[in-house]
Motif scaffolding. Structure first.
Motif, short mmCIF file in Angstrom:
data_model
loop_
_atom_site.label_atom_id
_atom_site.label_comp_id
_atom_site.label_asym_id
_atom_site.label_seq_id
_atom_site.Cartn_x
_atom_site.Cartn_y
_atom_site.Cartn_z
N ALA A 160 0.83 -1.19 0.00
CA ALA A 160 0.00 0.00 0.00
C ALA A 160 0.87 1.25 0.00
N ALA A 161 1.90 1.22 0.85
CA ALA A 161 2.79 2.37 0.94
C ALA A 161 3.41 2.64 -0.42
N SER A 162 3.79 1.57 -1.11
CA SER A 162 4.46 1.79 -2.39
C SER A 162 3.46 2.35 -3.40
N ALA A 163 2.19 1.91 -3.30
CA ALA A 163 1.18 2.45 -4.20
C ALA A 163 1.01 3.95 -3.95
N GLU A 164 1.03 4.33 -2.67
CA GLU A 164 0.90 5.74 -2.33
C GLU A 164 2.12 6.52 -2.83
N GLU A 165 3.28 5.88 -2.70
CA GLU A 165 4.52 6.49 -3.22
C GLU A 165 4.38 6.79 -4.71
N VAL A 166 3.89 5.78 -5.43
CA VAL A 166 3.72 5.94 -6.86
C VAL A 166 2.82 7.13 -7.16
N MET A 167 1.73 7.22 -6.42
CA MET A 167 0.79 8.32 -6.66
C MET A 167 1.43 9.67 -6.35
N LYS A 168 2.23 9.70 -5.28
CA LYS A 168 2.91 10.97 -4.93
C LYS A 168 3.88 11.37 -6.02
#
Lengths: 265, 768
Positions: free
Chosen positions: A22-30
């Motif tokens: 999940a964190a990496s998905a959020e990273e991608v979005m950022k």
């Protein structure tokens, strides 16, 4: 006892895996937001919007958009928009101060009555100048407002993408969830699909052309189609420029009334 | 004679004929599973008709919806309180989730855009984003509502007791289904509020739905009543069932053909079975005569053949006249009217073919002693019905002058009544007073701007014209002019938005509640509004190039005439105030007007054509113009009297009534044909040995009994419809009962009177 420990450990690992996922998905979005909306110190572009109704009627909006960052990606930004078309709104100007974590301030100058009016912040998902883009689509939505998960990775055209599902944390959004295809190389969104609870897919964004301007990959043609109303908005960026040295003082009521030719021509 | 041989063949091979008939019937029945229905009365006009093409175009240009449901929420203590507002919010939320609802354009407190100014800050956005918690907040909401003319009479009533939610429907969704879902949603709510659901799609789709149900209930009931009445007349179940089968078989044939040809069953064609059942009663004459003949002859086969010889001509010609009366409808403009005409014409022909084959064949299966028993009761001298009929005819024969004078008086009164007929159609009034649809409609119409919606579309020569102050002021003037009409509840146009923004931008100063002086200001105001409002707000009232504008006209009644008043008022205004703009009506109210006019006048045209054709058939049948005139008189008289009554009672001349005119013609002519044919036959048979008066009495007593039986049977089956919950059925039922009884009596009294009076003229150069 031992088995229980193993199960617990396994569970723990799974839990960690999913959170890191999940964190990496959020990273991608950022990263994607930074690449899409915060590139350079400032940005100047001529925007042509073609609003096309279901029956093929067309409206044109043409404007110069100036943007300046006041902080990190995801942070404060100021926008200055000068309208060229339609003809009767020429000289109208619009200014937005965007803050992370609170409502933006907006001002509008109405030349016919020579009046600057503050405009209340409202629905971020209301339409931007009658187009199919919402204010949020234009200036960005806070990444933390959604829960992001990486659903898969796949090729879109010939480009490798992350496919990320974003579910709003608060329930008052137009969409139930959104799928974004983020290109792995330049982190720009290539496609977004908006789904609602009732009828599924109803709105689609596509990045139709990307150009590198001063080293920054920039989406220069984009489309938003509303599948329910049949309405579509086609946007073209021309004369894009980064780090042009837009002064802070431009973002003021004074220049709203009298925009300097240099910046809005 | 060819027909004659068919009868002989049938009595000689009864089994074969019955089996063949059943096989053909089965073949038609195999088409039934393919049945398609079309309950939408809108499809009376094809999608390619001018009005539908124009309306579709207007809907596209202004992103409008064809159909909108209105939900009215009434609280006698006022709707502006926390509980009611919470309900409105909750109900709106649930409606937005419904399938078939165009959620993005639902207008309710929580979704409608408002333009306000607060502390110098301009706000364009939904009227109520959250339910007010405190009294001050509630008061503020009330103030916002009542200061904006765009809301008053639309989403809130002036007295604050009624709120409304407008629910536009996506193309092709069923109004009744959505309305039922909304009913489900509001039934969950408890409290003082009452909920009313109205709008054209509700009325239309509910009507379509009810109509099919009614046809499924009333056609069989009518059939059963006929069976019962027949049984009471002849006391023979087998023959009564035979008659019933005759009707059923023709229904199966014609409906099978219709379905097989790929037509959907429509509002009008769904009425065909009842019509055919009624037309089938004409075979009553065969029975009637058969028993008389059998009594005289005692040989079953010979009696049948003789009977058919005697009645074949009138039976054939009545069928021809009825079929022709309906067949002329095939030359009309409106497709369902054409289909209906063709369907009934085909059914009528089938019925007659059966009369000459199936019915004689079935007679062969009846036991002789049974026939004997029934026949004994059929005596022209002792029978009470026959005596009564002879008395009636006697009155006409002995006092022809008085009879005709009374007739002329009635005629004058009827003509006066007809001049008072009002042509109108009101879909909502097709429901009974007190029905949900009607109550909801009247409550909402009383409290708000109106549930029926028409548009006036203004188009200019060039683009951008609608932004000019003169265009704006013109529309404003037109709106005020239209609002003077009592049928108009509210009008809305782009002008209302412009004035609202002008005022709000100037810190809510009422002085600025006017159209601004320059095109630039108007353009910029609209742009400003469009920057934040829902796109549909402006799309609904102006087109993209600002070449066209759309004025919404809410009407307080579904009377088709209301829109005509609007159109006239627009013309009147345009005459007094010339403008380069073209002004054209549109919208559902306009559609209803056109639809009503076209269908109605098509039926009237058909009726007039049928009158001519039927007269020609009469003349050919009687081989005499004079006899045709005489035979025609009672028929015309009956129809005139009925429409005179329609005029006096103040019943609108609407579609159901216009459809009936054709039926009444087709049926009433039968009696005259039977009477005149049999009379002339009798005169020929007796070859002058019997005085005319006696021949008339004989005709009234013997074939007259068949006429009376036919009329009673017919009336009895249609009387069932008087108990239907939809007014058109009640109208049809009552009308037909009156018509049958009246035309039978007219035939029995007036034909003898007229024939007696004009005998010199009639028989001049004839056989006497």
């Amino acid at each position: 006892m031992k088995t229980l420990m193993t199960v617990a450990a396994a569970l723990g690992v799974m839990l960690m895996a999913s959170t890191s996922f999940a964190a990496s998905a959020e990273e991608v979005m950022k990263k994607s937001q930074a690449a899409f909306l915060y590139q350079g110190k400032d940005f100047k572009v001529r925007v042509t919007m073609r609003l096309v109704s279901k029956s093929g009627q067309e409206r044109i909006r043409e404007m110069t958009m100036l943007r300046k960052n006041f902080g990190e990606p995801g942070g404060e930004q100021k926008y200055f928009i000068y309208f060229h078309k339609p003809a009767d709104v020429k000289d109208m100007t619009f200014m937005v101060y965007k803050y992370p974590g609170r409502d933006a301030d907006r001002w509008l100058f109405v030349p016919a009555i020579n009046m600057v009016k503050r405009i209340a912040a409202q629905d971020k998902h209301s339409s931007f100048v009658g187009s199919d883009f919402s204010y949020e689509d234009v200036s960005g939505r806070k990444v933390e407002d959604d829960t992001h998960t990486l659903t898969k990775e796949e090729k879109l055209g010939n480009r490798d993408c992350y496919v990320i599902k974003s579910v709003p944390r608060a329930g008052d959004m137009d969409y139930a969830y959104k799928l974004s295809w983020i290109a792995k190389d330049d982190m720009l969104p290539l496609k977004e699909e908006y789904y609602d609870k009732r009828s599924g897919l109803y709105k689609v964004f596509t990045a139709d052309e990307t150009k590198v301007v001063k080293g920054f990959p920039t989406v220069t043609k984009r489309t938003m189609k509303n599948l329910q109303s049949g309405h579509g908005t086609y946007v073209t960026y021309t004369d894009a420029d980064y780090d042009a040295g837009i002064p802070d003082s431009l973002f003021s009521e004074r220049y709203l009334r009298q925009p300097p030719r240099k910046w809005v021509e | 004679m060819k027909k004659f041989s068919l009868v002989e063949f049938s009595v000689n091979h009864p089994r074969l004929v019955v089996i063949l008939t059943l096989i053909v019937t089965l073949a038609f029945a195999t088409q039934f599973p393919k049945v398609r229905t079309d309950t939408n009365p809108k499809n009376m006009l094809p999608a390619t008709s001018d009005v539908r093409v124009w309306n579709d175009g207007v809907e596209k240009t202004f992103a409008l919806y064809e159909d909108t449901i209105v939900l009215g929420i009434v609280n006698e203590r006022g709707v502006l309180n926390k509980e009611t507002l919470e309900k409105i919010k909750r109900i709106t939320g649930e409606i937005l989730e419904l399938k078939g609802v165009a959620a993005r354009d639902v207008s309710s407190f929580t979704t409608i855009d408002n333009v306000t100014v607060d502390g110098g800050m301009l706000n364009v956005g939904p009227l109520m984003t959250s339910v007010p918690e405190t009294e001050e907040e509630t008061d503020k909401l009330g103030k916002t509502l009542f200061e904006n003319p765009l809301f008053i009479d639309r989403i809130i009533s002036r007295d604050g007791k009624t709120a409304a939610i407008y629910v536009p429907l996506e193309d092709g969704s069923n109004g009744k289904e959505v309305a039922d879902s909304i009913r489900g949603i509001v039934s969950e709510e408890k409290g003082d509020e009452r909920f009313y659901i109205a709008g054209d799609p509700v009325a239309r789709d509910t009507f379509g739905n009810e109509m099919f149900k009614l046809m499924a209930i009333f056609a069989p009931i009518a059939g059963m009543v006929m069976l019962l009445v027949r049984y009471l007349m002849f006391r023979d179940l087998f023959l009564s069932v035979t008659l019933m089968m005759d009707a059923m078989i023709s229904i199966v044939w014609s409906m099978g053909l219709l379905i097989g040809l790929g037509f959907p069953i429509h509002v009008m064609s769904s009425m065909a079975p009842v019509f055919l059942m009624a037309i089938a009663t004409d075979s009553m004459h065969i029975y009637n005569e058969f028993y008389f003949r059998y009594r005289e002859n005692k040989d079953r086969k010979a009696a049948i053949i003789e009977t058919m010889k005697a009645v074949s001509r009138p039976v054939r010609n009545t069928a021809l006249a009825t079929a022709a009366g309906f067949a002329v409808l095939m030359f009309m403009q409106i497709i369902p009217v054409k289909v209906f005409g063709g369907l009934v014409a085909f059914g009528t022909i089938s019925l007659r073919v059966l009369s000459f084959s199936f019915i004689p064949a079935m007679f062969m299966f009846v036991k002789e002693e049974k026939i004997d028993r029934i026949a004994r009761s059929e005596d022209i001298g002792s029978d009470r019905t026959a005596r009564f009929l002879r008395k009636l005819a006697g009155f006409g024969i002995h006092r022809p002058g008085t009879t005709v004078a009374v007739g002329l008086l009635l005629f004058a009164v009827a003509v006066f009544g007809i001049t008072k007929i009002r042509v109108n159609n009101n879909l909502v009034e097709w429901f009974k007073k007190g029905s949900d649809v009607r109550v909801a409609d009247s409550v909402i119409n009383r409290n708000l701007g109106g549930t029926s919606l028409g548009y006036v579309v203004a188009s200019a020569e060039g683009d951008e014209y609608m932004k000019t102050p003169e265009a704006m002021r013109y529309m404003e003037g037109l709106q005020r002019h239209l609002e003077k009409l009592p049928v108009v509840g509210k009008t809305t146009s782009v002008v209302d938005y412009v004035k609202r923004i002008n005022r709000v931008l100037h810190d809510d100063d009422p002085k600025y509640d006017v159209v601004p002086d320059t095109k630039e200001a108007i353009g910029q105001y609209l742009f400003l509004f469009a920057m934040s409002a829902k796109p549909s707000d402006l799309d609904n009232v102006v087109d993209y190039p600002f070449q066209k504008a759309n004025i919404w006209v809410q009407l307080k009644t579904w009377d088709a005439q209301a829109m005509r008043e609007v159109i006239n008022a627009v013309e009147q205004y345009k005459k007094a105030n010339p403008t380069p703009m073209e002004l054209k009506p549109s919208g559902i109210a306009y559609f209803n007007l056109v639809w009503n006019d076209e269908v109605l006048w098509d039926m009237v045209k058909g009726f007039i054509l049928a009158l001519i054709v039927v007269f020609c058939i009469l003349a050919l049948d009687f081989r005499s113009f004079k006899w045709a005139v005489i035979g025609y008189t009672p028929l015309l008289f009956t129809i005139l009297l009925l429409y005179g009554v329609v005029g006096f009672v103040g019943k609108d001349f609407d579609m159901p009534i216009s459809v009936l005119s054709c039926l009444s013609l087709g049926m009433a002519v039968d009696f005259a044909i039977h009477f005149v044919s049999r009379l002339r036959q009798r005169l020929k048979e007796t070859a002058g040995s019997e005085p005319l008066g006696d021949a008339l009495l004989w005709t009234a007593g013997r074939p007259g009994k068949g006429i009376m039986r036919n009329a009673v049977l017919f009336a009895a089956s249609f009387a069932v419809m008087i108990f239907a919950p939809l007014t058109p059925y009640i109208t049809v039922g009552a009308f037909i009962v009156c018509m049958m009884m009246l035309s039978a009596i007219m035939t029995i009294i007036y034909l003898p009177a007229l024939i007696t009076l004009t005998r010199g003229w009639l028989f001049k150069g004839d056989m006497q």
